[in-house]
Design a protein around this motif. Structure first.
Motif, PDB file in Angstrom:
ATOM      1  N   SER A  78       0.829  -1.202   0.000  1.00  0.00           N
ATOM      2  CA  SER A  78       0.000   0.000   0.000  1.00  0.00           C
ATOM      3  C   SER A  78       0.863   1.251   0.000  1.00  0.00           C
ATOM      4  CB  SER A  78      -0.939  -0.007   1.207  1.00  0.00           C
ATOM      5  OG  SER A  78      -0.205  -0.090   2.417  1.00  0.00           O
ATOM      6  N   PHE A  79       2.044   1.173   0.593  1.00  0.00           N
ATOM      7  CA  PHE A  79       2.964   2.315   0.574  1.00  0.00           C
ATOM      8  C   PHE A  79       3.459   2.589  -0.842  1.00  0.00           C
ATOM      9  CE2 PHE A  79       7.268   4.121   0.809  1.00  0.00           C
ATOM     10  CZ  PHE A  79       7.013   5.278   1.527  1.00  0.00           C
ATOM     11  N   GLU A  80       3.781   1.525  -1.585  1.00  0.00           N
ATOM     12  CA  GLU A  80       4.202   1.702  -2.984  1.00  0.00           C
ATOM     13  C   GLU A  80       3.093   2.349  -3.807  1.00  0.00           C
ATOM     14  OE1 GLU A  80       6.981  -1.735  -4.649  1.00  0.00           O
ATOM     15  OE2 GLU A  80       5.356  -2.567  -3.405  1.00  0.00           O
ATOM     16  N   LEU A  81       1.865   1.891  -3.589  1.00  0.00           N
ATOM     17  CA  LEU A  81       0.741   2.438  -4.331  1.00  0.00           C
ATOM     18  C   LEU A  81       0.535   3.907  -3.980  1.00  0.00           C
ATOM     19  CD1 LEU A  81      -1.605   2.021  -6.289  1.00  0.00           C
ATOM     20  CD2 LEU A  81      -2.989   1.256  -4.342  1.00  0.00           C
ATOM     21  N   LYS A  82       0.584   4.232  -2.695  1.00  0.00           N
ATOM     22  CA  LYS A  82       0.409   5.618  -2.261  1.00  0.00           C
ATOM     23  C   LYS A  82       1.495   6.512  -2.854  1.00  0.00           C
ATOM     24  CE  LYS A  82       0.230   8.594   1.828  1.00  0.00           C
ATOM     25  NZ  LYS A  82       1.126   9.597   1.232  1.00  0.00           N
ATOM     26  N   THR A  83       2.722   6.076  -2.776  1.00  0.00           N
ATOM     27  CA  THR A  83       3.843   6.875  -3.292  1.00  0.00           C
ATOM     28  C   THR A  83       3.683   7.120  -4.783  1.00  0.00           C
ATOM     29  OG1 THR A  83       5.321   5.993  -1.593  1.00  0.00           O
ATOM     30  CG2 THR A  83       6.350   6.979  -3.539  1.00  0.00           C
ATOM     31  N   TYR A  84       3.301   6.080  -5.510  1.00  0.00           N
ATOM     32  CA  TYR A  84       3.154   6.210  -6.957  1.00  0.00           C
ATOM     33  C   TYR A  84       2.003   7.141  -7.311  1.00  0.00           C
ATOM     34  CZ  TYR A  84       2.602   5.047 -11.861  1.00  0.00           C
ATOM     35  OH  TYR A  84       2.492   5.134 -13.223  1.00  0.00           O
ATOM     36  N   LEU A  85       0.848   6.945  -6.684  1.00  0.00           N
ATOM     37  CA  LEU A  85      -0.318   7.765  -7.010  1.00  0.00           C
ATOM     38  C   LEU A  85      -0.114   9.229  -6.618  1.00  0.00           C
ATOM     39  CD1 LEU A  85      -3.223   5.368  -5.995  1.00  0.00           C
ATOM     40  CD2 LEU A  85      -2.698   6.178  -8.299  1.00  0.00           C
ATOM     41  N   ASP A  86       0.453   9.458  -5.450  1.00  0.00           N
ATOM     42  CA  ASP A  86       0.688  10.838  -5.014  1.00  0.00           C
ATOM     43  C   ASP A  86       1.607  11.570  -5.975  1.00  0.00           C
ATOM     44  OD1 ASP A  86      -0.920  10.338  -2.858  1.00  0.00           O
ATOM     45  OD2 ASP A  86       0.677  10.350  -1.358  1.00  0.00           O
ATOM     46  N   SER A  87       2.612  10.856  -6.488  1.00  0.00           N
ATOM     47  CA  SER A  87       3.535  11.468  -7.445  1.00  0.00           C
ATOM     48  C   SER A  87       2.872  11.672  -8.800  1.00  0.00           C
ATOM     49  CB  SER A  87       4.777  10.585  -7.600  1.00  0.00           C
ATOM     50  OG  SER A  87       5.642  11.083  -8.603  1.00  0.00           O
ATOM     51  N   LEU A  88       2.177  10.652  -9.280  1.00  0.00           N
ATOM     52  CA  LEU A  88       1.522  10.718 -10.589  1.00  0.00           C
ATOM     53  C   LEU A  88       0.513  11.851 -10.641  1.00  0.00           C
ATOM     54  CD1 LEU A  88       0.924   9.325 -13.392  1.00  0.00           C
ATOM     55  CD2 LEU A  88      -0.840   8.023 -12.172  1.00  0.00           C
ATOM     56  N   LEU A  89      -0.254  12.028  -9.564  1.00  0.00           N
ATOM     57  CA  LEU A  89      -1.346  13.002  -9.544  1.00  0.00           C
ATOM     58  C   LEU A  89      -0.940  14.333  -8.904  1.00  0.00           C
ATOM     59  CD1 LEU A  89      -4.256  10.571  -8.637  1.00  0.00           C
ATOM     60  CD2 LEU A  89      -3.644  11.452 -10.898  1.00  0.00           C
ATOM     61  N   ARG A  90       0.302  14.473  -8.514  1.00  0.00           N
ATOM     62  CA  ARG A  90       0.878  15.737  -8.021  1.00  0.00           C
ATOM     63  C   ARG A  90       0.065  16.311  -6.855  1.00  0.00           C
ATOM     64  NH1 ARG A  90       0.477  19.781 -11.182  1.00  0.00           N
ATOM     65  NH2 ARG A  90      -1.232  18.986 -12.478  1.00  0.00           N
ATOM     66  N   THR A  91      -0.220  15.467  -5.885  1.00  0.00           N
ATOM     67  CA  THR A  91      -1.093  15.893  -4.800  1.00  0.00           C
ATOM     68  C   THR A  91      -0.514  17.047  -3.983  1.00  0.00           C
ATOM     69  OG1 THR A  91      -0.169  14.198  -3.344  1.00  0.00           O
ATOM     70  CG2 THR A  91      -2.146  13.631  -4.591  1.00  0.00           C
ATOM     71  N   ASN A  92       0.815  17.145  -3.887  1.00  0.00           N
ATOM     72  CA  ASN A  92       1.418  18.206  -3.084  1.00  0.00           C
ATOM     73  C   ASN A  92       1.389  19.560  -3.779  1.00  0.00           C
ATOM     74  OD1 ASN A  92       3.281  17.444  -5.039  1.00  0.00           O
ATOM     75  ND2 ASN A  92       5.061  17.928  -3.767  1.00  0.00           N
ATOM     76  N   GLU A  93       0.957  19.608  -5.041  1.00  0.00           N
ATOM     77  CA  GLU A  93       0.926  20.857  -5.799  1.00  0.00           C
ATOM     78  C   GLU A  93      -0.473  21.459  -5.894  1.00  0.00           C
ATOM     79  OE1 GLU A  93       2.763  20.424  -9.654  1.00  0.00           O
ATOM     80  OE2 GLU A  93       4.120  18.868  -8.912  1.00  0.00           O
ATOM     81  N   ILE A  94      -1.491  20.718  -5.453  1.00  0.00           N
ATOM     82  CA  ILE A  94      -2.872  21.132  -5.706  1.00  0.00           C
ATOM     83  C   ILE A  94      -3.629  21.269  -4.387  1.00  0.00           C
ATOM     84  CG2 ILE A  94      -5.040  20.501  -6.838  1.00  0.00           C
ATOM     85  CD1 ILE A  94      -3.320  18.926  -8.873  1.00  0.00           C
ATOM     86  N   ALA A  95      -4.053  22.495  -4.083  1.00  0.00           N
ATOM     87  CA  ALA A  95      -4.878  22.733  -2.890  1.00  0.00           C
ATOM     88  C   ALA A  95      -6.280  22.184  -3.133  1.00  0.00           C
ATOM     89  CB  ALA A  95      -4.933  24.222  -2.589  1.00  0.00           C
ATOM     90  N   ASP A  96      -6.844  21.559  -2.100  1.00  0.00           N
ATOM     91  CA  ASP A  96      -8.141  20.904  -2.283  1.00  0.00           C
ATOM     92  C   ASP A  96      -8.989  21.070  -1.035  1.00  0.00           C
ATOM     93  OD1 ASP A  96     -10.140  19.401  -3.508  1.00  0.00           O
ATOM     94  OD2 ASP A  96      -8.814  17.752  -4.056  1.00  0.00           O
ATOM     95  N   TYR A  97     -10.225  20.536  -1.099  1.00  0.00           N
ATOM     96  CA  TYR A  97     -11.193  20.644  -0.017  1.00  0.00           C
ATOM     97  C   TYR A  97     -11.219  19.390   0.836  1.00  0.00           C
ATOM     98  CZ  TYR A  97     -12.633  23.635  -3.881  1.00  0.00           C
ATOM     99  OH  TYR A  97     -12.630  24.513  -4.939  1.00  0.00           O
ATOM    100  N   CYS A  98     -10.276  18.478   0.587  1.00  0.00           N
ATOM    101  CA  CYS A  98     -10.243  17.206   1.300  1.00  0.00           C
ATOM    102  C   CYS A  98      -8.830  16.656   1.220  1.00  0.00           C
ATOM    103  CB  CYS A  98     -11.220  16.213   0.660  1.00  0.00           C
ATOM    104  SG  CYS A  98     -10.827  15.873  -1.082  1.00  0.00           S
ATOM    105  N   PRO A  99      -8.474  15.704   2.086  1.00  0.00           N
ATOM    106  CA  PRO A  99      -7.167  15.059   1.950  1.00  0.00           C
ATOM    107  C   PRO A  99      -7.150  14.145   0.733  1.00  0.00           C
ATOM    108  CG  PRO A  99      -8.434  14.023   3.698  1.00  0.00           C
ATOM    109  CD  PRO A  99      -9.241  15.200   3.234  1.00  0.00           C
ATOM    110  N   ASN A 100      -6.094  14.219  -0.049  1.00  0.00           N
ATOM    111  CA  ASN A 100      -5.933  13.346  -1.206  1.00  0.00           C
ATOM    112  C   ASN A 100      -4.887  12.282  -0.899  1.00  0.00           C
ATOM    113  OD1 ASN A 100      -7.555  14.455  -3.584  1.00  0.00           O
ATOM    114  ND2 ASN A 100      -6.552  16.296  -2.806  1.00  0.00           N
TER     115      ASN A 100
END
Length: 253
Positions: free
Chosen positions: A5-27
């Motif tokens: 699950s850590f590999e999946l989280k790391t990959y998805l967070d990087s692919l979808l650039r979660t740290n660059e996009i402000a949102d209304y919920c945790p991604n």
């Protein structure tokens, strides 16, 4: 085949650039379950019906566009929220959710996928709407009228579509924002396109469309946002050689 699950989280967070996009919920990972990921179910919203379907499929991971813990919602984990989270925890199922990062992704996002579905070319992110990619625009493969584009949208999305505008008006360029994007209609009109497609409609949207001279289509929040998470799941299947299944829980909204 499985991954952590850590590999999946790391990959998805990087692919979808979660740290660059402000949102209304945790991604990202919202509810932790199994440390090994072998079976992923994807869907639009982490409703009880989708959770139950994932349990029936023997999934260890649920990947959705609409997850939990929205800004402004009641924080106590009671009632419906308690039942949903209890089901996930009892069955050791990870819940991953990506909202705006999935809407705006240049290739896999809801907006890109809707553009391809309606046959648009020269798909471009609008520069007058943030984050980049929340509104996209392009050219249709052939000229439509309001009536014919309404029919096409109804056919490809498999639902009735509200249209506001002259039924015979020629449409060759279009902008769109999936889901609850009706408030972007002014930015769409500023692009000079013939029409704007989104999921929902508000009372004032109709007046804006009439006064700014742009044809408006409301094609359903759920219907316009099926395709990003489905494409993301297909990408994960190809990338990790892992079992992924999309389940559509019908929603007329």
């Amino acid at each position: 085949m499985s991954i952590t699950s850590f590999e999946l989280k790391t990959y998805l967070d990087s692919l979808l650039r979660t740290n660059e996009i402000a949102d209304y919920c945790p991604n990202g990972l919202q509810v932790e379950g199994s440390s090994r990921v072998q079976k992923i179910v994807t869907g639009v919203t982490a409703s009880q019906a989708l959770i139950d379907a994932a349990i029936a499929k023997g999934a260890d991971t649920l990947l959705v566009h609409h997850g939990y813990f929205w800004k402004g919602e009641s924080q106590p984990i009671v009632g419906m929220k308690k039942r949903r989270i209890a089901s996930l925890l009892a069955n050791d199922i990870n819940l991953f959710a990506y909202h705006l990062p999935l809407d705006v992704h240049a290739e896999l996002g809801n907006n890109r996928q809707l553009g391809e579905l309606i046959g648009a070319s020269d798909i471009t992110a609008a520069t007058n709407a943030k984050p980049s990619g929340v509104v996209m625009h392009g050219k249709l493969e052939s000229e439509h009228t309001t009536a014919s584009l309404q029919q096409k949208l109804s056919e490809v999305l498999k639902r009735s579509v509200l249209a506001e505008g002259d039924s015979s008006a020629p449409i060759s360029t279009v902008a769109w924002c999936t889901g609850g994007g009706q408030n972007f209609i002014e930015q769409a009109a500023e692009l000079g396109v013939d029409a704007f497609v989104t999921g929902e409609v508000s009372e004032q949207t109709i007046h804006t469309a009439r006064e700014m001279g742009i044809v408006f289509f409301a094609a359903g929040h759920h219907a316009t946002e099926r395709y990003g998470v489905k494409a993301l799941g297909e990408h994960l299947h190809s990338h990790f050689d892992i079992d992924v299944e999309f389940i559509d829980i019908d929603n007329p909204a």
